[in-house]
Design a protein around this motif. Structure first.
Motif, short mmCIF file in Angstrom:
data_model
loop_
_atom_site.label_atom_id
_atom_site.label_comp_id
_atom_site.label_asym_id
_atom_site.label_seq_id
_atom_site.Cartn_x
_atom_site.Cartn_y
_atom_site.Cartn_z
N THR A 115 21.45 32.24 46.76
CA THR A 115 22.46 32.88 45.93
C THR A 115 22.38 34.39 46.14
O THR A 115 21.36 34.91 46.58
CB THR A 115 22.24 32.54 44.44
OG1 THR A 115 20.91 32.91 44.07
CG2 THR A 115 22.47 31.05 44.18
N VAL A 122 18.16 27.29 49.17
CA VAL A 122 18.24 25.89 49.59
C VAL A 122 17.84 25.76 51.06
O VAL A 122 17.89 26.71 51.82
CB VAL A 122 19.66 25.30 49.39
CG1 VAL A 122 20.01 25.24 47.92
CG2 VAL A 122 20.70 26.07 50.18
N MET A 135 16.31 22.39 46.73
CA MET A 135 16.68 23.64 46.09
C MET A 135 15.37 24.25 45.60
O MET A 135 14.49 23.52 45.13
CB MET A 135 17.64 23.37 44.93
CG MET A 135 18.05 24.62 44.19
SD MET A 135 19.38 24.28 42.99
CE MET A 135 18.53 23.24 41.82
N ILE A 160 24.83 27.38 49.74
CA ILE A 160 24.90 27.24 48.29
C ILE A 160 25.97 28.20 47.80
O ILE A 160 26.19 29.27 48.38
CB ILE A 160 23.53 27.54 47.62
CG1 ILE A 160 23.55 27.20 46.14
CG2 ILE A 160 23.07 28.96 47.89
CD1 ILE A 160 22.17 27.15 45.51
N GLY A 164 25.21 29.14 42.35
CA GLY A 164 24.10 28.20 42.48
C GLY A 164 24.40 26.80 41.98
O GLY A 164 23.51 25.98 41.92
N TYR A 166 26.54 24.48 43.42
CA TYR A 166 26.79 23.49 44.48
C TYR A 166 26.19 23.91 45.79
O TYR A 166 26.17 25.03 46.13
CB TYR A 166 28.30 23.27 44.66
CG TYR A 166 29.00 22.92 43.38
CD1 TYR A 166 28.90 21.64 42.84
CD2 TYR A 166 29.73 23.86 42.68
CE1 TYR A 166 29.55 21.31 41.66
CE2 TYR A 166 30.38 23.53 41.50
CZ TYR A 166 30.30 22.27 41.00
OH TYR A 166 30.92 21.95 39.83
#
Length: 166
Positions: A115, A122, A135, A160, A164, A166
């Motif tokens: 993110t 991820v 994750m 990602i 955060g 999906y």
């Protein structure tokens, strides 16, 4: 196109793998006197070695950044059979190996996307079922995300969303 340089005056290889959201930082891997080092680069500071995970062959690479370039994720070889271990790097902590989600013997992990604030990353890690999409957060460590086929555990998360979810 601009050359980013290299970490060693003697050897001549570097590769870029990622760029920060603000466009000021580039991450990658470059040959150094010790082997391959993860690096971050900016026009202001030039190339800065981030180090390597302990053990094994000296070989690491940095791939993803926070938007401001202060947190970087990557992986390095931690043993003698070329298994990778994910890391998180910040100016305050330096390179911190992040371990694994589990695994039976052979272990591997790598985080390649995060993110914008670096709160969530991820990638994949070995688990008790095999190689699995994961994750990672500072609070929880690795969270296995499963696989599409429960008979064949080989999955990886490649990206990602900024929030955060999906």
């Amino acid at each position: 196109m601009q050359s980013l340089g290299k970490l060693s005056d003697k050897y001549g290889y570097s590769a870029a793998y990622g760029i920060s959201g603000n466009g000021l930082w580039i991450s990658g891997s470059s040959v150094s006197a010790d082997g391959y080092d993860a690096f971050r680069w900016s026009a202001e500071t030039g190339m800065e070695a981030l180090g390597d995970v302990p053990g094994g062959m000296h070989s690491s690479g940095a791939g993803s950044f926070t938007d401001d370039g202060r947190i970087c994720f990557g992986s390095g070889i931690y043993n003698d059979i070329n298994s990778r271990e994910a890391f998180r790097w910040t100016p305050e902590t330096g390179l911190v190996p992040l371990g694994f989600a589990g695994g039976l013997g052979y272990k591997n992990s790598s985080l390649g996307s995060n993110t914008p604030d670096g709160r969530i990353a991820v990638g994949y890690s070995t688990t008790d079922r095999g190689r699995e999409a994961v994750m990672w957060t500072d609070e929880t460590g690795y969270i296995p995300l499963g696989a599409l086929d429960s008979n064949y555990w080989d999955s990886s998360a490649a990206d990602i969303t900024p929030d955060g979810r999906y």
